[in-house]
Design a protein around this motif. Structure first.
Motif, PDB file in Angstrom:
ATOM      1  N   SER A 171      28.602  33.869  36.683  1.00  0.00           N
ATOM      2  CA  SER A 171      29.597  33.218  35.826  1.00  0.00           C
ATOM      3  C   SER A 171      29.228  33.307  34.352  1.00  0.00           C
ATOM      4  CB  SER A 171      29.735  31.732  36.183  1.00  0.00           C
ATOM      5  OG  SER A 171      30.182  31.571  37.488  1.00  0.00           O
ATOM      6  N   ASN A 172      27.939  33.255  34.072  1.00  0.00           N
ATOM      7  CA  ASN A 172      27.482  33.222  32.683  1.00  0.00           C
ATOM      8  C   ASN A 172      27.377  34.590  32.026  1.00  0.00           C
ATOM      9  OD1 ASN A 172      27.327  30.441  32.733  1.00  0.00           O
ATOM     10  ND2 ASN A 172      25.214  30.432  33.450  1.00  0.00           N
ATOM     11  N   LYS A 173      27.508  35.651  32.818  1.00  0.00           N
ATOM     12  CA  LYS A 173      27.456  36.996  32.230  1.00  0.00           C
ATOM     13  C   LYS A 173      28.774  37.250  31.499  1.00  0.00           C
ATOM     14  CE  LYS A 173      26.253  41.739  33.603  1.00  0.00           C
ATOM     15  NZ  LYS A 173      26.965  42.487  32.642  1.00  0.00           N
ATOM     16  N   ASN A 174      28.679  37.700  30.256  1.00  0.00           N
ATOM     17  CA  ASN A 174      29.887  37.877  29.437  1.00  0.00           C
ATOM     18  C   ASN A 174      30.838  38.935  29.968  1.00  0.00           C
ATOM     19  OD1 ASN A 174      29.259  35.892  27.605  1.00  0.00           O
ATOM     20  ND2 ASN A 174      28.112  37.268  26.291  1.00  0.00           N
ATOM     21  N   THR A 175      30.306  40.078  30.348  1.00  0.00           N
ATOM     22  CA  THR A 175      31.175  41.176  30.767  1.00  0.00           C
ATOM     23  C   THR A 175      30.678  41.792  32.070  1.00  0.00           C
ATOM     24  OG1 THR A 175      31.568  41.686  28.447  1.00  0.00           O
ATOM     25  CG2 THR A 175      32.219  43.356  30.030  1.00  0.00           C
ATOM     26  N   HIS A 176      31.562  41.894  33.022  1.00  0.00           N
ATOM     27  CA  HIS A 176      31.277  42.591  34.274  1.00  0.00           C
ATOM     28  C   HIS A 176      32.126  43.849  34.270  1.00  0.00           C
ATOM     29  CE1 HIS A 176      29.162  39.315  36.353  1.00  0.00           C
ATOM     30  NE2 HIS A 176      30.010  38.502  35.748  1.00  0.00           N
ATOM     31  N   ARG A 217      35.594  49.851  34.450  1.00  0.00           N
ATOM     32  CA  ARG A 217      36.678  48.891  34.250  1.00  0.00           C
ATOM     33  C   ARG A 217      36.097  47.487  34.089  1.00  0.00           C
ATOM     34  NH1 ARG A 217      42.187  48.455  37.679  1.00  0.00           N
ATOM     35  NH2 ARG A 217      42.288  50.612  37.009  1.00  0.00           N
ATOM     36  N   VAL A 218      36.511  46.803  33.031  1.00  0.00           N
ATOM     37  CA  VAL A 218      36.036  45.434  32.789  1.00  0.00           C
ATOM     38  C   VAL A 218      36.771  44.497  33.737  1.00  0.00           C
ATOM     39  CG1 VAL A 218      35.886  43.563  31.107  1.00  0.00           C
ATOM     40  CG2 VAL A 218      35.465  45.918  30.396  1.00  0.00           C
ATOM     41  N   LEU A 219      35.995  43.694  34.459  1.00  0.00           N
ATOM     42  CA  LEU A 219      36.552  42.779  35.443  1.00  0.00           C
ATOM     43  C   LEU A 219      36.859  41.421  34.827  1.00  0.00           C
ATOM     44  CD1 LEU A 219      34.037  43.452  38.351  1.00  0.00           C
ATOM     45  CD2 LEU A 219      36.156  44.669  37.834  1.00  0.00           C
ATOM     46  N   SER A 220      37.808  40.756  35.418  1.00  0.00           N
ATOM     47  CA  SER A 220      38.123  39.377  35.050  1.00  0.00           C
ATOM     48  C   SER A 220      37.421  38.499  36.085  1.00  0.00           C
ATOM     49  CB  SER A 220      39.641  39.184  35.119  1.00  0.00           C
ATOM     50  OG  SER A 220      39.952  37.814  35.131  1.00  0.00           O
ATOM     51  N   VAL A 221      36.409  37.741  35.649  1.00  0.00           N
ATOM     52  CA  VAL A 221      35.629  36.924  36.581  1.00  0.00           C
ATOM     53  C   VAL A 221      35.713  35.468  36.158  1.00  0.00           C
ATOM     54  CG1 VAL A 221      33.322  36.492  37.500  1.00  0.00           C
ATOM     55  CG2 VAL A 221      34.061  38.839  37.060  1.00  0.00           C
ATOM     56  N   GLN A 222      36.138  34.615  37.094  1.00  0.00           N
ATOM     57  CA  GLN A 222      36.209  33.181  36.804  1.00  0.00           C
ATOM     58  C   GLN A 222      36.074  32.398  38.094  1.00  0.00           C
ATOM     59  OE1 GLN A 222      39.915  33.851  34.908  1.00  0.00           O
ATOM     60  NE2 GLN A 222      41.110  32.932  36.534  1.00  0.00           N
ATOM     61  N   PRO A 223      35.677  31.122  37.975  1.00  0.00           N
ATOM     62  CA  PRO A 223      35.560  30.314  39.184  1.00  0.00           C
ATOM     63  C   PRO A 223      36.907  30.260  39.920  1.00  0.00           C
ATOM     64  CG  PRO A 223      34.529  29.206  37.336  1.00  0.00           C
ATOM     65  CD  PRO A 223      35.249  30.404  36.774  1.00  0.00           C
TER      66      PRO A 223
END
Length: 85
Positions: free
Chosen positions: A66-71, A76-82
């Motif tokens: 969760s704390n990593k800024n960019t996955h 392709r940059v992922l959208s990561v959220q709880p």
């Protein structure tokens, strides 16, 4: 304490259509033990809908991811959220 409170689940959006469950689990296992990874597929077309969910077995892996800024996977940059359980 309810079971839902102990779920460390992330919503992962903007997945490349080539990514399956195994690749998703492999990528997120760099942050901690992944107890479940799933990619959502269109049942009629059999194609990825471009998002999925990753569940960690503990808070450390969840927080680390969760704390990593960019996955990004395959550029392709992922959208990561709880996830809303």
């Amino acid at each position: 304490m309810s079971a839902a409170r102990n779920t460390y689940k992330l919503f992962v959006g903007n997945l490349p259509w080539t990514i399956g469950q195994r690749e998703l689990q492999s990528y997120f296992s760099n942050f901690g033990h992944v107890s479940n990874a799933s990619v959502v597929f269109d049942k009629q077309l059999g194609l990825s809908k471009g998002y999925g969910f990753v569940t960690f077995s503990n808070r450390d892996g969840f927080n680390s991811a969760s704390n990593k800024n960019t996955h990004s996977i395959e550029g392709r940059v992922l959208s990561v959220q709880p996830a809303n359980s």
